[in-house]
Write a protein that holds these residues in place. Structure first.
Motif, PDB file in Angstrom:
ATOM      1  N   GLU A 190       0.827  -1.209   0.000  1.00  0.00           N
ATOM      2  CA  GLU A 190       0.000   0.000   0.000  1.00  0.00           C
ATOM      3  C   GLU A 190       0.863   1.262   0.000  1.00  0.00           C
ATOM      4  O   GLU A 190       0.491   2.277  -0.595  1.00  0.00           O
ATOM      5  N   LEU A 191       2.005   1.198   0.648  1.00  0.00           N
ATOM      6  CA  LEU A 191       2.912   2.343   0.617  1.00  0.00           C
ATOM      7  C   LEU A 191       3.539   2.484  -0.763  1.00  0.00           C
ATOM      8  O   LEU A 191       3.590   3.570  -1.341  1.00  0.00           O
ATOM      9  N   ALA A 200       1.031   3.458  -4.386  1.00  0.00           N
ATOM     10  CA  ALA A 200       0.697   4.867  -4.591  1.00  0.00           C
ATOM     11  C   ALA A 200       1.958   5.706  -4.777  1.00  0.00           C
ATOM     12  O   ALA A 200       1.993   6.604  -5.630  1.00  0.00           O
ATOM     13  N   GLU A 201       2.997   5.418  -4.010  1.00  0.00           N
ATOM     14  CA  GLU A 201       4.247   6.174  -4.124  1.00  0.00           C
ATOM     15  C   GLU A 201       4.823   6.051  -5.530  1.00  0.00           C
ATOM     16  O   GLU A 201       5.235   7.050  -6.145  1.00  0.00           O
ATOM     17  N   LEU A 233       2.508   7.923  -8.134  1.00  0.00           N
ATOM     18  CA  LEU A 233       2.597   9.379  -8.003  1.00  0.00           C
ATOM     19  C   LEU A 233       3.934   9.892  -8.535  1.00  0.00           C
ATOM     20  O   LEU A 233       4.003  10.940  -9.172  1.00  0.00           O
ATOM     21  N   THR A 290      -5.242  17.204  -3.513  1.00  0.00           N
ATOM     22  CA  THR A 290      -5.451  15.848  -3.005  1.00  0.00           C
ATOM     23  C   THR A 290      -6.596  15.844  -1.999  1.00  0.00           C
ATOM     24  O   THR A 290      -6.632  16.663  -1.082  1.00  0.00           O
ATOM     25  N   LEU A 317      -7.666   9.715  -2.474  1.00  0.00           N
ATOM     26  CA  LEU A 317      -7.183   8.616  -1.638  1.00  0.00           C
ATOM     27  C   LEU A 317      -8.372   8.011  -0.894  1.00  0.00           C
ATOM     28  O   LEU A 317      -8.692   8.403   0.228  1.00  0.00           O
ATOM     29  N   LEU A 336      -1.698   3.936   6.350  1.00  0.00           N
ATOM     30  CA  LEU A 336      -0.971   4.159   5.100  1.00  0.00           C
ATOM     31  C   LEU A 336      -1.622   5.266   4.283  1.00  0.00           C
ATOM     32  O   LEU A 336      -0.935   6.053   3.621  1.00  0.00           O
ATOM     33  N   ARG A 337      -2.921   5.345   4.326  1.00  0.00           N
ATOM     34  CA  ARG A 337      -3.631   6.429   3.628  1.00  0.00           C
ATOM     35  C   ARG A 337      -3.227   7.783   4.201  1.00  0.00           C
ATOM     36  O   ARG A 337      -2.917   8.721   3.464  1.00  0.00           O
ATOM     37  N   HIS A 393       0.221   8.836   3.081  1.00  0.00           N
ATOM     38  CA  HIS A 393       0.265   9.372   1.722  1.00  0.00           C
ATOM     39  C   HIS A 393      -0.335  10.773   1.643  1.00  0.00           C
ATOM     40  O   HIS A 393       0.070  11.569   0.791  1.00  0.00           O
ATOM     41  N   LEU A 402       2.935  12.839   2.932  1.00  0.00           N
ATOM     42  CA  LEU A 402       4.288  12.685   2.399  1.00  0.00           C
ATOM     43  C   LEU A 402       4.662  13.824   1.448  1.00  0.00           C
ATOM     44  O   LEU A 402       5.798  14.292   1.442  1.00  0.00           O
ATOM     45  N   ARG A 403       3.711  14.273   0.632  1.00  0.00           N
ATOM     46  CA  ARG A 403       3.984  15.330  -0.334  1.00  0.00           C
ATOM     47  C   ARG A 403       3.282  16.645   0.018  1.00  0.00           C
ATOM     48  O   ARG A 403       3.361  17.608  -0.747  1.00  0.00           O
TER      49      ARG A 403
END
Length: 315
Positions: free
Chosen positions: A72-73, A76-77, A80, A156, A181, A208-209, A212, A215-216
């Motif tokens: 899951e990490l 999406a990483e 993206l 997002t 997400l 994990l959601r 994300h 993270l950005r």
């Protein structure tokens, strides 16, 4: 065997004799080999013989949870990164606040019970925040900042309805991609129609959601919401308060709402947080106010006043 001589299966193709192509088959190719095999025995039919990465029953075992966390990490990483997303503007908020277009319908179907009707009236009164989320997303997306070859302030949301929909809608009206997400819930929660399909993700793990989301993240707008919104907001300011995350602009939209539902001053007065911790976020009421502060914080060359996305869509 001498170099250049054919192997046991005959002379290799010329391309296979070059140095650059990979020499091992891809996982998908080998999976196809096993599925096309004509051999059907008790051994090959048993689940134990399945390739581990094709064995869903195995991947769903309780003791494979760490692997599912990684997937899951990583999924999406990776996607993206491939999409060139450098940073994001995250918009949190309720899944229940209606758009102005749906507010009238919600009132028409309101419960005759006074208490129930009051709840509906409160939600309808917050429809203005749908427009503010939409406008903020439109402003950020219209700026179209590219830095080091990556897109910045990509909008997002949680991918669902209401405030989340408004965020993705505003980006779409600016002609930009946006991220959704989503989370698997016992009751269905499908992505709203404005999320960019290739940036629409679904998560099993809330942790994990939420990772994300941040993270950005280079700015976060928090609109009125319930437990989920509170959870996301308080985790964010805890990360910054404890020094696990560098400060970024954080906005609570709706001063009246937040001052009513959370007594921040009282928390500081009780001594369980510092008075300075209240400076980690700012309360605002309009998209213009938030975007102007983001532009100033990052010293962006972007306009802080833009046309209303609803009017542009009507034209």
């Amino acid at each position: 065997m001498e170099p250049g001589q054919p192997g046991p299966h005959g002379k290799p193709e010329r391309a296979d004799r070059k140095l650059t192509p990979r020499k091992f088959y891809k996982a998908e190719d080998e999976a196809a080999f096993t599925e096309a095999s004509p051999t059907h025995t008790p051994q090959t039919r048993h689940p134990a013989y399945r390739l581990a990465y094709r064995d869903v029953d195995f991947l769903l075992r309780d003791d494979l949870r760490p692997v599912r966390f990684q997937l899951e990490l990583l999924k999406a990483e990776t996607m993206l990164e491939e999409a060139g997303v450098g940073s994001t503007l995250v918009i949190y908020g309720s899944a229940r606040i209606p758009s102005p277009e749906k507010a009238e319908e919600l009132m028409a179907n309101a419960d005759s019970d006074p208490r129930g009707r009051k709840v509906v009236e409160n939600l309808v009164a917050k429809a203005k925040y749908y427009d503010e989320a939409r406008r903020l997303a439109f402003m950020a997306s219209s700026c179209a900042i590219i830095e080091e070859g990556q897109r910045q302030f990509v909008v997002t949301s949680g991918g669902g309805p209401a405030i989340m929909e408004a965020a993705n809608r505003g980006a779409a009206e600016a002609g930009a991609e946006s991220i959704g997400l989503n989370i698997v819930l016992p009751h269905e929660q499908a992505p709203n129609e404005y999320v960019t399909p290739r940036l629409s993700f679904q998560f099993h793990y809330f942790a994990l959601r939420k990772m994300h989301f941040l993270l950005r993240a280079r700015a976060v707008a928090v609109f009125p919401g319930g437990f989920g919104t509170f959870d996301e907001f308080f985790e964010l300011i805890t990360l910054i308060q404890t020094g696990k995350m560098k400060p970024i602009p954080i906005f609570l939209f709706g001063k009246e709402f937040w001052n009513k539902v959370v007594n921040f001053d009282a928390i500081a007065d009780e001594g369980v947080i510092s008075r300075d911790d209240l400076d980690l976020f700012r309360m605002v009421d309009t998209a213009e106010e938030a975007w102007e502060r983001i532009v100033k914080f990052y010293e962006l060359s972007c306009p802080t006043a833009m046309p209303d996305p609803g009017r542009l869509a009507a034209e």
